[in-house]
Design a protein around this motif. Structure first.
Motif, PDB file in Angstrom:
ATOM      1  N   LEU A  12     -35.629 -23.626 -19.456  1.00  0.00           N
ATOM      2  CA  LEU A  12     -36.461 -24.632 -18.800  1.00  0.00           C
ATOM      3  C   LEU A  12     -37.787 -24.662 -19.552  1.00  0.00           C
ATOM      4  CD1 LEU A  12     -36.327 -26.546 -16.353  1.00  0.00           C
ATOM      5  CD2 LEU A  12     -37.451 -24.759 -15.007  1.00  0.00           C
ATOM      6  N   MET A  13     -38.007 -25.701 -20.344  1.00  0.00           N
ATOM      7  CA  MET A  13     -39.055 -25.698 -21.370  1.00  0.00           C
ATOM      8  C   MET A  13     -40.180 -26.705 -21.106  1.00  0.00           C
ATOM      9  SD  MET A  13     -39.771 -24.420 -24.517  1.00  0.00           S
ATOM     10  CE  MET A  13     -38.225 -24.013 -25.361  1.00  0.00           C
ATOM     11  N   ASP A  14     -41.405 -26.190 -21.057  1.00  0.00           N
ATOM     12  CA  ASP A  14     -42.572 -27.065 -20.999  1.00  0.00           C
ATOM     13  C   ASP A  14     -42.839 -27.614 -22.395  1.00  0.00           C
ATOM     14  OD1 ASP A  14     -44.825 -28.355 -20.024  1.00  0.00           O
ATOM     15  OD2 ASP A  14     -46.126 -26.614 -20.248  1.00  0.00           O
ATOM     16  N   ILE A  15     -43.481 -28.776 -22.498  1.00  0.00           N
ATOM     17  CA  ILE A  15     -43.785 -29.354 -23.808  1.00  0.00           C
ATOM     18  C   ILE A  15     -45.124 -28.874 -24.338  1.00  0.00           C
ATOM     19  CG2 ILE A  15     -44.390 -31.487 -25.016  1.00  0.00           C
ATOM     20  CD1 ILE A  15     -42.253 -32.931 -23.609  1.00  0.00           C
ATOM     21  N   ARG A  16     -46.145 -29.000 -23.519  1.00  0.00           N
ATOM     22  CA  ARG A  16     -47.500 -28.711 -23.981  1.00  0.00           C
ATOM     23  C   ARG A  16     -47.867 -27.257 -23.727  1.00  0.00           C
ATOM     24  NH1 ARG A  16     -51.000 -34.090 -22.536  1.00  0.00           N
ATOM     25  NH2 ARG A  16     -49.465 -35.620 -23.238  1.00  0.00           N
ATOM     26  N   MET A  17     -47.872 -26.481 -24.801  1.00  0.00           N
ATOM     27  CA  MET A  17     -48.220 -25.062 -24.725  1.00  0.00           C
ATOM     28  C   MET A  17     -49.019 -24.692 -25.966  1.00  0.00           C
ATOM     29  SD  MET A  17     -44.675 -23.343 -23.314  1.00  0.00           S
ATOM     30  CE  MET A  17     -43.694 -24.081 -24.627  1.00  0.00           C
ATOM     31  N   PRO A  18     -49.853 -23.662 -25.877  1.00  0.00           N
ATOM     32  CA  PRO A  18     -50.621 -23.236 -27.051  1.00  0.00           C
ATOM     33  C   PRO A  18     -49.718 -22.637 -28.120  1.00  0.00           C
ATOM     34  CG  PRO A  18     -50.848 -21.654 -25.261  1.00  0.00           C
ATOM     35  CD  PRO A  18     -50.144 -22.844 -24.685  1.00  0.00           C
ATOM     36  N   GLY A  19     -50.134 -22.730 -29.373  1.00  0.00           N
ATOM     37  CA  GLY A  19     -49.331 -22.185 -30.463  1.00  0.00           C
ATOM     38  C   GLY A  19     -48.112 -23.044 -30.703  1.00  0.00           C
ATOM     39  N   VAL A  20     -46.952 -22.439 -30.612  1.00  0.00           N
ATOM     40  CA  VAL A  20     -45.694 -23.163 -30.793  1.00  0.00           C
ATOM     41  C   VAL A  20     -45.405 -23.961 -29.521  1.00  0.00           C
ATOM     42  CG1 VAL A  20     -43.217 -22.956 -31.199  1.00  0.00           C
ATOM     43  CG2 VAL A  20     -44.804 -21.392 -32.337  1.00  0.00           C
ATOM     44  N   ASP A  21     -45.376 -25.282 -29.636  1.00  0.00           N
ATOM     45  CA  ASP A  21     -45.141 -26.104 -28.451  1.00  0.00           C
ATOM     46  C   ASP A  21     -43.656 -26.188 -28.116  1.00  0.00           C
ATOM     47  OD1 ASP A  21     -43.982 -27.946 -30.187  1.00  0.00           O
ATOM     48  OD2 ASP A  21     -45.710 -29.286 -30.203  1.00  0.00           O
ATOM     49  N   GLY A  22     -43.355 -26.904 -27.023  1.00  0.00           N
ATOM     50  CA  GLY A  22     -41.979 -26.972 -26.554  1.00  0.00           C
ATOM     51  C   GLY A  22     -41.038 -27.685 -27.496  1.00  0.00           C
ATOM     52  N   ILE A  23     -41.561 -28.640 -28.266  1.00  0.00           N
ATOM     53  CA  ILE A  23     -40.712 -29.375 -29.204  1.00  0.00           C
ATOM     54  C   ILE A  23     -40.239 -28.471 -30.331  1.00  0.00           C
ATOM     55  CG2 ILE A  23     -40.616 -31.285 -30.856  1.00  0.00           C
ATOM     56  CD1 ILE A  23     -42.695 -32.702 -29.099  1.00  0.00           C
ATOM     57  N   GLU A  24     -41.185 -27.778 -30.935  1.00  0.00           N
ATOM     58  CA  GLU A  24     -40.827 -26.884 -32.039  1.00  0.00           C
ATOM     59  C   GLU A  24     -39.963 -25.728 -31.541  1.00  0.00           C
ATOM     60  OE1 GLU A  24     -40.269 -25.176 -35.654  1.00  0.00           O
ATOM     61  OE2 GLU A  24     -40.961 -27.205 -35.153  1.00  0.00           O
ATOM     62  N   ALA A  25     -40.280 -25.225 -30.353  1.00  0.00           N
ATOM     63  CA  ALA A  25     -39.481 -24.135 -29.792  1.00  0.00           C
ATOM     64  C   ALA A  25     -38.043 -24.594 -29.559  1.00  0.00           C
ATOM     65  CB  ALA A  25     -40.102 -23.650 -28.482  1.00  0.00           C
ATOM     66  N   THR A  26     -37.899 -25.812 -29.040  1.00  0.00           N
ATOM     67  CA  THR A  26     -36.555 -26.373 -28.824  1.00  0.00           C
ATOM     68  C   THR A  26     -35.810 -26.474 -30.142  1.00  0.00           C
ATOM     69  OG1 THR A  26     -37.250 -27.638 -26.877  1.00  0.00           O
ATOM     70  CG2 THR A  26     -35.274 -28.401 -28.038  1.00  0.00           C
ATOM     71  N   ARG A  27     -36.484 -26.985 -31.157  1.00  0.00           N
ATOM     72  CA  ARG A  27     -35.872 -27.146 -32.474  1.00  0.00           C
ATOM     73  C   ARG A  27     -35.382 -25.795 -33.012  1.00  0.00           C
ATOM     74  NH1 ARG A  27     -39.848 -29.586 -34.556  1.00  0.00           N
ATOM     75  NH2 ARG A  27     -39.098 -31.689 -34.095  1.00  0.00           N
ATOM     76  N   ARG A  28     -36.218 -24.776 -32.888  1.00  0.00           N
ATOM     77  CA  ARG A  28     -35.842 -23.441 -33.389  1.00  0.00           C
ATOM     78  C   ARG A  28     -34.688 -22.851 -32.590  1.00  0.00           C
ATOM     79  NH1 ARG A  28     -41.726 -20.440 -34.368  1.00  0.00           N
ATOM     80  NH2 ARG A  28     -42.679 -22.093 -35.642  1.00  0.00           N
ATOM     81  N   ILE A  29     -34.750 -23.010 -31.280  1.00  0.00           N
ATOM     82  CA  ILE A  29     -33.698 -22.446 -30.428  1.00  0.00           C
ATOM     83  C   ILE A  29     -32.352 -23.083 -30.730  1.00  0.00           C
ATOM     84  CG2 ILE A  29     -32.840 -22.424 -28.043  1.00  0.00           C
ATOM     85  CD1 ILE A  29     -35.758 -21.925 -27.161  1.00  0.00           C
ATOM     86  N   ILE A  30     -32.330 -24.402 -30.816  1.00  0.00           N
ATOM     87  CA  ILE A  30     -31.068 -25.103 -31.077  1.00  0.00           C
ATOM     88  C   ILE A  30     -30.541 -24.758 -32.469  1.00  0.00           C
ATOM     89  CG2 ILE A  30     -29.973 -27.349 -31.346  1.00  0.00           C
ATOM     90  CD1 ILE A  30     -30.654 -26.533 -28.452  1.00  0.00           C
ATOM     91  N   ARG A  31     -31.446 -24.702 -33.449  1.00  0.00           N
ATOM     92  CA  ARG A  31     -31.016 -24.413 -34.818  1.00  0.00           C
ATOM     93  C   ARG A  31     -30.523 -22.973 -34.958  1.00  0.00           C
ATOM     94  NH1 ARG A  31     -35.579 -25.452 -37.390  1.00  0.00           N
ATOM     95  NH2 ARG A  31     -36.290 -23.287 -37.391  1.00  0.00           N
TER      96      ARG A  31
END
Length: 226
Positions: A54-73
């Motif tokens: 369950l991922m928020d988008i706006r976060m300090p450092g690595v945001d939810g978009i980049e985190a999603t990209r890394r997790i899926i990849r």
């Protein structure tokens, strides 16, 4: 049947606590961890193997978009976690980027508790929680921020689809359900479901939500089209 393992990711501890209280009241859902930023989310996904993040988008450092990209990849080859994005809808124009990155959908932060629970169950089952029609409205709103479509370049992968599959894709891009498509094409829902599955497989898309994004990015669907 084992409980759905959920990782909570939000930089606001009070929100995480609220989500945890809601989810832990369900016998078929288990909160396995919490993260306050995207980097921690990636690490915890790797170690805790949640079914749904369950991922928020706006976060300090690595945001939810980049985190999603890394997790899926990084996790695609192992346990294939699903990412459900938390959004304020009117403010988070980046939700489309998150869907492109591999998220299975998004949920409003102020959604009723029962909607949160149901969304997690649906995503864990492998379905996309976001109605394509909602994705369309977002795309219409933020179409100017999408990459420019080159009319001279054929959409990638489109030539692998049959004429019927292209037709079904165009209906999916309008936000229509399988039942609606079946009624319009005068075929069975099972047939439509088969065509949709073929389209997703041939184009390398995870779900119908990404199919709508694909249609916009390739120019098959444009803002304001019915």
């Amino acid at each position: 049947m084992s409980a759905v393992r959920v990782l909570l990711v939000d930089d606001q501890p009070l929100l995480r606590t609220g989500f945890r209280l809601i989810l832990e009241a369900e016998t078929d859902i288990a909160v396995v961890g919490e993260a306050g930023d995207g980097a921690a989310a990636v690490e915890l996904t790797r170690s805790l193997l949640p079914d749904v993040v369950l991922m928020d988008i706006r976060m300090p450092g690595v945001d939810g978009i980049e985190a999603t990209r890394r997790i899926i990849r990084e996790e695609a080859a192992s346990h294939d976690p699903r990412v459900l994005i938390l959004t304020t809808f009117d403010l988070d124009e980046y939700v489309i980027e998150a869907v492109r990155a591999g998220a299975s959908g998004f949920l409003l932060k102020d959604s009723p508790p029962e909607d949160l629970v149901q969304a997690i169950r649906i995503v864990a089952a492998g379905d996309a929680i976001v109605a394509p029609s909602v994705t369309r409205r977002l795309l219409d709103k933020f179409a100017t921020r999408l990459p420019a479509v080159r009319d001279a370049a054929p959409p990638p992968g489109l030539d692998t689809l049959t004429e019927r599959e292209r037709e079904v894709l165009s209906h999916v891009a309008r936000g229509q359900s399988n039942a609606e498509i079946a009624a319009e094409l005068v075929v069975s829902e099972t047939t439509v479901k088969t065509h949709v599955g073929n389209v997703l497989a041939k184009l390398g898309l995870r779900d119908r939500v990404q199919a709508v994004v694909y249609a916009y990015e390739t120019g098959l669907s444009r803002p304001g089209q019915g």
